[in-house]
Design an enzyme around this catalytic site. Sequence first.
Site, short mmCIF file in Angstrom:
data_model
loop_
_atom_site.label_atom_id
_atom_site.label_comp_id
_atom_site.label_asym_id
_atom_site.label_seq_id
_atom_site.Cartn_x
_atom_site.Cartn_y
_atom_site.Cartn_z
CE1 TYR A 144 -3.23 -2.80 -0.01
CE2 TYR A 144 -3.80 -2.29 2.25
CZ TYR A 144 -4.00 -3.03 1.10
OH TYR A 144 -4.97 -4.01 1.07
CE LYS A 194 0.71 -17.53 -3.17
NZ LYS A 194 -0.11 -18.73 -3.03
CG ASP A 226 -2.61 -19.92 -1.14
OD1 ASP A 226 -1.80 -19.83 -0.21
OD2 ASP A 226 -2.35 -20.55 -2.19
CG ASP A 250 -7.16 -4.37 3.86
OD1 ASP A 250 -8.13 -4.31 4.63
OD2 ASP A 250 -7.03 -3.65 2.85
CG ASP A 254 -12.37 -6.43 6.44
OD1 ASP A 254 -12.02 -5.98 7.54
OD2 ASP A 254 -12.74 -5.70 5.49
#
Length: 374
Positions: A144, A194, A226, A250, A254
């Site tokens: 980000y 990852k 994943d 992020d 959620d």
Amino acid sequence: MNTPYSASILILAGDGIGAEIMPHAVTVMQTAAKDMVELDLVHADCGGCSIDAHGVPITREVIRQAEVSKAVLLGAVGGPKWDGLPINQKPEKGLLQLRSHLDCFANLRPAITFSPLATASSLKQHLIASLDILIVRELTGGIYFGTPRGIEQSDNQRKGFNTLVYDESEISRIAHVAYTLAQKRNKKLCSVDKANVLEVSQLWREIVSGINVKYQDVELTHMYVDNAAMQLVRDPRQFDVLVTGNMFGDILSDLAAMLTGSLGMLPSASLNVANRGLYEPVHGSAPDIAGQNIANPLATILSISMMFRYSLDLPKVADDIDAAVDRVLNSGYRTADIMPDDSTETITVVGTDQMADLVNQELKRSKCENSTSR
Ligand code: NAD
């Protein structure tokens, strides 16, 4: 009784339901703090109310006050009144400025199932009963913020690009936060990355593993992002603390939060290196229900609980708040957003003020019981 110390707290109620909930939440905070810590409360504007009063979403004075406060409690900012403003002048900019000035790099998002609300989850009840996990997300680095970034013309078409970058010190400081939190909980830390595809994740994994020698009582595991998404839905209770980068965090926070039900129940904390923090409910200013006394105040009250736990180092006070919320829910009280579709139990729908007052009365009662049993 003399209180052991005092702490300055900056209260930014903000807009919409933020402004509506905050006075009730502050009453709960003061009851919780009684005889434990003297709170020096400063109230100020942030978001749309600051634009209206001062012409900017946050003033320099408020940022300075935040920097000298032990904790900042924020309601919510934004609303349709300010939607037409340029991006740099919008209410949300005040919040972003605050986060960046405080250098809150560690975002803590718990996913806790309150047993009376187990039916609110989209997962089967037995999978989420007594769920209590904590996602620690790196908040100020990663893709980000990485450069270069942009959209540019390349041959006959445009290309968009971002950079996922972490240096050793950024990984190390978030890992230390996560290990320390795991030590205070069930001593299990899962680092999510990852590393099968990304070099930055290989470095992440190496640094997080290296730090484990300093926290040998914490069992460290690694998981690809994943797989972590699948495992959070398949068997969330296998986790205790998860630590991950900005973008993975992020998404996963959620996902994990929604395992437990309503937006109106979700607190958060963002901490800096000195454990000073910004505490806020995950929800926004909810203009669709603002001013109707129907918003759920529990996300803000649970954010206050996190403040006592992480910035004021008073875990007992935090436990008392959580227990009071649990008892109120167990007694069948619900705001509209957490009303069950069907229930065999007696459920009473209450407004914002009454829900906060019920928690406040429970806290007072338990404090009274504790002092008489001493
Ligand atoms: P929102 O979180 O405000 O609302 C989403 C939905 O959830 C709405 O239907 C709302 O009524 C409901 N809801 C939210 N909190 C609730 C509560 N405590 N009790 C009961 N119901 C609740 O998100 P949105 O509608 O996308 O955004 C509204 C405004 O809030 C926008 O201006 C947005 O930019 C801002 N916002 C601010 C923050 C923040 O201050 N941290 C976060 C998200 C959105």
